[in-house]
Write a protein that holds these residues in place. Structure first.
Motif, short mmCIF file in Angstrom:
data_model
loop_
_atom_site.label_atom_id
_atom_site.label_comp_id
_atom_site.label_asym_id
_atom_site.label_seq_id
_atom_site.Cartn_x
_atom_site.Cartn_y
_atom_site.Cartn_z
N ALA A 100 0.93 -1.30 -0.15
CA ALA A 100 -0.01 0.09 0.06
C ALA A 100 0.79 1.32 0.01
CB ALA A 100 -1.05 -0.01 1.21
N VAL A 101 1.95 1.22 0.80
CA VAL A 101 2.80 2.54 0.82
C VAL A 101 3.61 2.71 -0.48
CG1 VAL A 101 5.07 3.02 1.78
CG2 VAL A 101 3.05 2.60 3.33
N LYS A 102 3.88 1.76 -1.11
CA LYS A 102 4.29 2.17 -2.46
C LYS A 102 3.66 2.67 -3.36
CE LYS A 102 7.16 -2.43 -2.71
NZ LYS A 102 7.40 -3.53 -3.18
N SER A 103 2.01 2.33 -3.38
CA SER A 103 1.20 3.07 -4.07
C SER A 103 1.01 4.51 -3.56
CB SER A 103 -0.11 2.35 -4.21
OG SER A 103 0.09 1.07 -4.80
N LYS A 136 1.21 8.30 -5.26
CA LYS A 136 0.21 9.06 -5.37
C LYS A 136 0.04 9.71 -4.05
CE LYS A 136 -1.45 7.82 -9.41
NZ LYS A 136 -1.96 8.91 -10.36
N PRO A 137 0.73 10.78 -3.77
CA PRO A 137 0.75 11.63 -2.49
C PRO A 137 -0.84 12.21 -2.02
CG PRO A 137 2.07 12.61 -3.88
CD PRO A 137 1.82 11.36 -4.47
N GLU A 138 -1.58 12.61 -3.13
CA GLU A 138 -2.78 13.07 -2.98
C GLU A 138 -3.79 11.92 -2.48
OE1 GLU A 138 -2.50 11.78 -7.53
OE2 GLU A 138 -1.30 12.47 -5.96
N TRP A 139 -3.31 10.78 -2.41
CA TRP A 139 -4.24 9.84 -1.77
C TRP A 139 -4.22 10.11 -0.14
CZ3 TRP A 139 -3.36 4.63 -5.08
CH2 TRP A 139 -3.77 4.93 -6.58
N ILE A 140 -2.73 10.19 0.07
CA ILE A 140 -2.43 10.39 1.35
C ILE A 140 -3.28 11.55 2.02
CG2 ILE A 140 -0.55 11.04 3.40
CD1 ILE A 140 1.21 9.81 1.14
N GLU A 187 -12.95 4.54 -5.17
CA GLU A 187 -12.44 3.71 -6.41
C GLU A 187 -11.18 4.39 -6.95
OE1 GLU A 187 -15.68 3.27 -9.18
OE2 GLU A 187 -17.07 2.15 -7.82
N ILE A 188 -10.86 5.40 -6.80
CA ILE A 188 -9.56 6.04 -7.26
C ILE A 188 -8.43 5.43 -6.71
CG2 ILE A 188 -10.58 8.20 -7.71
CD1 ILE A 188 -8.88 9.20 -5.25
N PHE A 189 -8.36 4.64 -5.59
CA PHE A 189 -7.33 3.93 -5.10
C PHE A 189 -7.03 2.84 -5.83
CE2 PHE A 189 -8.30 5.51 -0.47
CZ PHE A 189 -7.83 6.63 -0.82
#
Length: 360
Positions: free
Chosen positions: A26-29, A33-37, A52-54
């Motif tokens: 999960a962290v690799k992703s 994609k820091p906006e997901w954080i 669903e964007i994840f």
């Protein structure tokens, strides 16, 4: 007693090479994609329908937590939360004066901690976040009514995975002999420090902890361990097993290190500047030595001025608690006091947040 057969040098050496694949993927992703954080940091609890964007790795990660509520033991949760309701202030005290310093004495694990500038240079904030973690997971109704605790555990697990990622990717001075950063042995030792070592500290001060309470706290932290990525097959169910795990990890890891000494000195300096109770601040080294004992204290370079007696120290902690709460100590009053102190010191109540990298 079959579990005791797991507690061998060879098995624990293997644990040093093991991380947490679910969180690591999960962290690799999230790094990509820091906006997901930022989205995750905006949550109050994990939504039932993961956005669903994840990608699949992040969705799989949070779906684990959404399904985790099928596995809790309600009696275990209620017993652990009742224990904290009664002894929460002492529990937090043991965390600061015993559990965390004890972790610093384990040389290879300390190498990860010292590489986080926030632990050394922003130690107050880090301690505040640790206190928030404890308050969240022990809140009345946590996990079965209050789902905020599940998100807290999910974030802490990711923070550990971020530490593994960044140390392995960017710490050029990382020695492979330290093992994988935040590996399974270190996670087991930390969980033990937050549970069994807390109980041992209370007993050292003359508090009575019966077998039922001891096993209730161990069972509670088995649940927390399951949520934060610990291989629970190694987790002790009894005080006897906890003693054997602690003994093995001490034998393997307790030794002097510059990392441990740097961490403990930062902690001592912070305590002397920030704790409002003179009975404690004037005796910081003595208190640490009392709990840690000679071997761990020597490893950290702690030199006491005076020898303390457990009963006297217990009275000091009780007096400090009475000054803070009078006869109205409860989970709610402890949380209010913690939040008030954090607002006064940091201008805000600390939150468990995932690290957001500067994209400029």
């Amino acid at each position: 007693m079959d579990k005791l057969k797991l507690y061998t040098n060879s098995n624990f050496q293997a644990l040093r090479g093991q991380g947490d694949p679910l969180a690591d993927e999960a962290v690799k992703s999230l790094v990509a994609k820091p906006e997901w954080i930022e989205i995750i940091n905006s949550w109050e609890e994990i939504p039932q329908d993961i956005p669903e964007i994840f990608d699949s790795a992040v969705q799989k990660y949070f779906n684990f937590f959404n399904s985790s509520t099928d596995h809790y033991d309600l009696e275990v949760l209620k017993k652990g939360q009742l224990f904290f309701e009664k002894k929460g202030d002492s529990y937090l005290g043991m965390l600061g004066f015993y559990s965390l310093p004890y972790c610093y004495a384990f040389a290879d694990g300390a190498e990860v901690l010292v590489r986080s500038n926030r632990i050394v240079n922003q130690i107050g904030e880090r301690l505040g976040e640790t206190a928030v973690f404890l308050m969240d997971i022990f809140a009345p109704g946590a996990f079965y009514e209050d789902k905020k605790a599940i998100l807290t555990c999910a974030k802490v697990r990711l923070i550990h995975a971020f530490s593994r990622y960044f140390v392995e990717a960017y710490a050029k001075d990382w020695d492979l002999k330290f093992g994988k950063p935040v590996n399974q042995e270190d996670m087991l030792g930390t969980n033990l420090a937050f549970s069994y070592i807390v109980l041992r500290g209370l007993i050292k001060m003359g508090r009575r902890i019966d077998r039922e309470e001891s096993e209730a706290i161990l069972a509670y932290w088995k649940w927390i361990g399951y949520l934060i990525g610990l291989e629970t097959k190694n987790w002790p169910n009894t005080a006897r097993e906890a003693i054997e795990v602690d003994r093995l990890i001490r034998k393997r890891q307790l030794r002097a290190s510059n990392a441990g000494k740097q961490l403990i000195q930062a902690l001592i300096t912070y305590y002397k500047k920030s704790i409002p109770e003179p009975l404690l601040t004037e005796r910081v080294e003595d208190i640490l030595y009392f709990f840690l004992g000679k071997e761990a204290s020597d490893a950290l370079g702690i030199v006491p001025k005076n020898q303390l007696e457990g009963g006297i120290l217990g009275l000091i902690f009780q007096y400090s608690g009475w000054k803070s709460y009078g006869g109205k100590k409860s989970y709610a009053s402890i949380r209010r006091m913690m939040e008030q102190q954090q607002k006064e010191q940091f201008g805000k109540v600390m939150k468990i947040q995932l690290p957001v990298r500067n994209r400029s």
